[in-house]
Design a protein around this motif. Structure first.
Motif, PDB file in Angstrom:
ATOM      1  N   THR A  40     -58.158  12.729  62.648  1.00 37.29           N
ATOM      2  CA  THR A  40     -57.754  11.453  63.494  1.00 37.29           C
ATOM      3  C   THR A  40     -58.996  10.241  63.086  1.00 37.29           C
ATOM      4  OG1 THR A  40     -56.454  12.349  64.463  1.00 37.29           O
ATOM      5  CG2 THR A  40     -57.598   9.741  65.450  1.00 37.29           C
ATOM      6  N   TYR A  41     -60.507  10.825  63.203  1.00 38.86           N
ATOM      7  CA  TYR A  41     -61.971  10.452  63.378  1.00 38.86           C
ATOM      8  C   TYR A  41     -62.746  11.121  62.094  1.00 38.86           C
ATOM      9  CZ  TYR A  41     -59.817   8.971  67.427  1.00 38.86           C
ATOM     10  OH  TYR A  41     -58.677   8.818  68.937  1.00 38.86           O
ATOM     11  N   THR A  42     -62.444  10.837  60.978  1.00 38.65           N
ATOM     12  CA  THR A  42     -62.761  10.547  59.602  1.00 38.65           C
ATOM     13  C   THR A  42     -64.386  10.459  59.788  1.00 38.65           C
ATOM     14  OG1 THR A  42     -61.777   9.855  58.452  1.00 38.65           O
ATOM     15  CG2 THR A  42     -61.053  11.029  58.521  1.00 38.65           C
ATOM     16  N   ASP A  43     -64.441   9.241  60.295  1.00 43.52           N
ATOM     17  CA  ASP A  43     -65.855   8.619  60.312  1.00 43.52           C
ATOM     18  C   ASP A  43     -66.988   9.321  60.916  1.00 43.52           C
ATOM     19  OD1 ASP A  43     -64.911   6.857  58.322  1.00 43.52           O
ATOM     20  OD2 ASP A  43     -64.681   5.301  59.686  1.00 43.52           O
ATOM     21  N   PHE A  44     -66.938  10.685  61.796  1.00 47.81           N
ATOM     22  CA  PHE A  44     -67.946  11.230  62.909  1.00 47.81           C
ATOM     23  C   PHE A  44     -67.838  12.591  62.718  1.00 47.81           C
ATOM     24  CE2 PHE A  44     -65.738   7.704  65.049  1.00 47.81           C
ATOM     25  CZ  PHE A  44     -67.206   6.914  65.934  1.00 47.81           C
ATOM     26  N   ASN A  45     -68.541  12.950  62.580  1.00 44.58           N
ATOM     27  CA  ASN A  45     -69.057  14.294  62.125  1.00 44.58           C
ATOM     28  C   ASN A  45     -69.247  15.597  63.062  1.00 44.58           C
ATOM     29  OD1 ASN A  45     -71.705  13.694  62.843  1.00 44.58           O
ATOM     30  ND2 ASN A  45     -72.621  14.455  60.662  1.00 44.58           N
ATOM     31  N   LEU A  46     -69.295  14.687  64.218  1.00 46.93           N
ATOM     32  CA  LEU A  46     -69.206  15.777  65.923  1.00 46.93           C
ATOM     33  C   LEU A  46     -68.527  14.955  66.970  1.00 46.93           C
ATOM     34  CD1 LEU A  46     -73.239  17.203  66.622  1.00 46.93           C
ATOM     35  CD2 LEU A  46     -70.489  18.503  65.887  1.00 46.93           C
ATOM     36  N   LEU A  47     -68.453  15.676  67.960  1.00 47.33           N
ATOM     37  CA  LEU A  47     -66.582  15.790  68.504  1.00 47.33           C
ATOM     38  C   LEU A  47     -67.791  14.549  69.975  1.00 47.33           C
ATOM     39  CD1 LEU A  47     -65.387  19.094  69.236  1.00 47.33           C
ATOM     40  CD2 LEU A  47     -64.077  17.022  68.407  1.00 47.33           C
ATOM     41  N   PRO A  48     -67.538  13.838  70.503  1.00 49.32           N
ATOM     42  CA  PRO A  48     -67.325  12.624  71.716  1.00 49.32           C
ATOM     43  C   PRO A  48     -67.796  14.000  73.081  1.00 49.32           C
ATOM     44  CG  PRO A  48     -65.265  12.822  71.649  1.00 49.32           C
ATOM     45  CD  PRO A  48     -65.463  13.429  70.528  1.00 49.32           C
ATOM     46  N   VAL A  49     -68.719  13.930  74.215  1.00 46.31           N
ATOM     47  CA  VAL A  49     -69.450  14.448  74.848  1.00 46.31           C
ATOM     48  C   VAL A  49     -68.108  15.631  75.552  1.00 46.31           C
ATOM     49  CG1 VAL A  49     -69.990  13.928  76.470  1.00 46.31           C
ATOM     50  CG2 VAL A  49     -70.959  15.840  76.823  1.00 46.31           C
ATOM     51  N   TRP A  50     -67.142  15.465  76.141  1.00 47.48           N
ATOM     52  CA  TRP A  50     -66.537  15.818  76.780  1.00 47.48           C
ATOM     53  C   TRP A  50     -65.611  16.850  75.820  1.00 47.48           C
ATOM     54  CZ3 TRP A  50     -66.493  10.947  76.045  1.00 47.48           C
ATOM     55  CH2 TRP A  50     -65.784  10.058  75.304  1.00 47.48           C
ATOM     56  N   MET A  51     -65.578  16.778  74.856  1.00 54.01           N
ATOM     57  CA  MET A  51     -65.038  17.338  73.552  1.00 54.01           C
ATOM     58  C   MET A  51     -65.820  18.820  73.448  1.00 54.01           C
ATOM     59  SD  MET A  51     -62.674  15.872  70.974  1.00 54.01           S
ATOM     60  CE  MET A  51     -61.096  14.465  71.587  1.00 54.01           C
ATOM     61  N   ALA A  52     -67.131  18.226  73.453  1.00 51.36           N
ATOM     62  CA  ALA A  52     -68.274  19.622  72.674  1.00 51.36           C
ATOM     63  C   ALA A  52     -67.975  20.539  74.026  1.00 51.36           C
ATOM     64  CB  ALA A  52     -69.699  18.770  72.256  1.00 51.36           C
ATOM     65  N   THR A  53     -68.458  19.872  74.704  1.00 52.99           N
ATOM     66  CA  THR A  53     -68.499  20.522  76.029  1.00 52.99           C
ATOM     67  C   THR A  53     -67.365  21.957  75.747  1.00 52.99           C
ATOM     68  OG1 THR A  53     -67.673  19.072  77.569  1.00 52.99           O
ATOM     69  CG2 THR A  53     -70.690  19.562  77.404  1.00 52.99           C
ATOM     70  N   GLU A  54     -66.320  22.087  75.726  1.00 54.86           N
ATOM     71  CA  GLU A  54     -65.359  22.541  76.018  1.00 54.86           C
ATOM     72  C   GLU A  54     -65.679  23.286  74.435  1.00 54.86           C
ATOM     73  OE1 GLU A  54     -63.346  23.701  78.194  1.00 54.86           O
ATOM     74  OE2 GLU A  54     -64.240  21.547  78.982  1.00 54.86           O
ATOM     75  N   LEU A  55     -66.363  23.149  73.689  1.00 54.02           N
ATOM     76  CA  LEU A  55     -66.544  24.226  72.445  1.00 54.02           C
ATOM     77  C   LEU A  55     -68.019  24.947  72.495  1.00 54.02           C
ATOM     78  CD1 LEU A  55     -65.276  24.100  69.505  1.00 54.02           C
ATOM     79  CD2 LEU A  55     -66.567  22.551  68.642  1.00 54.02           C
ATOM     80  N   MET A  56     -68.559  24.758  73.607  1.00 55.86           N
ATOM     81  CA  MET A  56     -69.894  24.715  73.620  1.00 55.86           C
ATOM     82  C   MET A  56     -69.684  26.606  74.118  1.00 55.86           C
ATOM     83  SD  MET A  56     -72.678  22.292  74.884  1.00 55.86           S
ATOM     84  CE  MET A  56     -72.905  20.255  74.100  1.00 55.86           C
ATOM     85  N   SER A  57     -70.192  27.805  73.554  1.00 54.48           N
ATOM     86  CA  SER A  57     -70.899  28.593  74.856  1.00 54.48           C
ATOM     87  C   SER A  57     -71.204  28.785  75.799  1.00 54.48           C
ATOM     88  CB  SER A  57     -70.995  29.770  73.500  1.00 54.48           C
ATOM     89  OG  SER A  57     -72.920  29.389  73.341  1.00 54.48           O
ATOM     90  N   PHE A  58     -71.369  29.559  77.170  1.00 62.27           N
ATOM     91  CA  PHE A  58     -72.211  28.770  77.795  1.00 62.27           C
ATOM     92  C   PHE A  58     -73.409  29.359  77.900  1.00 62.27           C
ATOM     93  CE2 PHE A  58     -72.760  30.900  82.935  1.00 62.27           C
ATOM     94  CZ  PHE A  58     -73.011  29.779  82.987  1.00 62.27           C
ATOM     95  N   GLY A  59     -73.601  29.353  76.992  1.00 57.16           N
ATOM     96  CA  GLY A  59     -75.540  29.754  76.599  1.00 57.16           C
ATOM     97  C   GLY A  59     -75.701  29.326  75.871  1.00 57.16           C
ATOM     98  N   LEU A  60     -75.221  28.062  74.615  1.00 61.92           N
ATOM     99  CA  LEU A  60     -75.425  26.977  74.078  1.00 61.92           C
ATOM    100  C   LEU A  60     -75.502  26.047  75.155  1.00 61.92           C
ATOM    101  CD1 LEU A  60     -76.069  25.342  72.017  1.00 61.92           C
ATOM    102  CD2 LEU A  60     -74.612  25.399  71.095  1.00 61.92           C
TER     103      LEU A  60
END
Length: 286
Positions: free
Chosen positions: A126-146
């Motif tokens: 959907t968002y081909t102009d962005f190469n990383l997620l907004p923060v509310w998605m990024a945190t769901e992708l991060m491990s607890f350590g990261l």
């Protein structure tokens, strides 16, 4: 060692390896010798009960850490999004150490690139102009350590972090404890021995609030400065007071105390428990 029932012991060892179980029977060996000779009257059932105690303890810790981890993800997401915007977590100006931040972002990009989660696939399409997620998605992708590494690298004025303050803790102490907790979680998730483990990812004990400070054990380290589990349990209970209803906090605490009561032969000093732990206010369940 008395095997009680050699056939049952043999079957048990088919599915729980000899080497894994040997970590639990070391405490039953004669001290000050390298010959691995058992003390008198040691039974296989004693070792098995200790193993089962540790397994149930790990499950209780995983339940607790899951709640704390989700709470931290939510608090960090809301703070970053409201203060810096959806992609503000990528701005190195918001962090103390540029190199640490670059490494964290690089690790996140790797996870993002290889993720097959449905929400990530949809975002890429959907968002081909962005190469990383907004923060509310990024945190769901991060491990607890990261997540803990992003969190601990945040810039804070006068060492004050609004997220740590939400839990009435000082920023540096809180961030170190979260990293400590991510290590404990990994031990539990990989089925490591927790009961008598020396944890070398350390943190400082808070001097306030007084009710919390009075619950800690001052003798919670061994000679090599590894930390024991008791003070970790105290900190978990403190965080629970903010993130879950009072009755659920007591339910979790009650399960922990019940597990201990059902295993009265377990040496709690190996977990850093002080002799008077039952008299400390934090462990009173209503």
């Amino acid at each position: 060692m008395d095997l009680d029932n050699s056939q049952e012991a043999s079957i048990f060892l088919e599915f729980v390896s000899y080497y894994r179980l040997s970590g639990y029977w070391k405490s039953f060996e004669q001290p000050n010798t390298n010959k691995h000779i058992f003390q008198k009257n040691v039974r296989f059932g004693d070792v098995k009960r200790l193993y089962e105690f540790d397994r149930k303890l790990r499950l209780l810790l995983l339940d607790a850490i899951e709640r704390i981890e989700i709470a931290l993800r939510t608090q960090w997401t809301n703070y970053i999004a409201q203060k810096y915007g959806p992609l503000g977590y990528l701005n190195e100006a918001n962090y103390k150490n540029k190199l640490f931040h670059e490494k964290n972002v690089s690790d996140l990009r790797t996870v993002f690139k290889h993720s097959r989660d449905e929400f990530v696939i949809h975002y890429r399409r959907t968002y081909t102009d962005f190469n990383l997620l907004p923060v509310w998605m990024a945190t769901e992708l991060m491990s607890f350590g990261l997540l803990s590494r992003f969190f601990s690298n945040m810039k804070c004025r006068r060492n004050e972090n609004p997220i740590a303050g939400r839990f009435r803790l000082e920023h540096r102490l809180f961030t170190k404890f979260i990293y400590h907790l991510s290590f404990v979680r990994n031990v539990c998730a990989h089925h490591g021995r927790l009961w008598d483990r020396d944890i070398f990812v350390s943190y400082s004990l808070p001097a306030k609030p007084e009710g919390l400070a009075g619950a800690f054990s001052g003798n919670n380290r061994n000679g090599s400065e590894g930390m024991k589990l008791y003070n970790t349990l105290v900190m978990i209970d403190h965080l629970f007071g903010f993130i879950i209803p009072y009755n659920e906090e007591n339910e979790w605490k009650g399960k922990l105390i019940h597990l201990i009561n059902c295993n009265s032969q377990i040496d709690l000093s190996c977990m850093g428990f002080p002799n008077d732990w039952r008299d400390r206010l934090i462990w009173r369940v209503k």
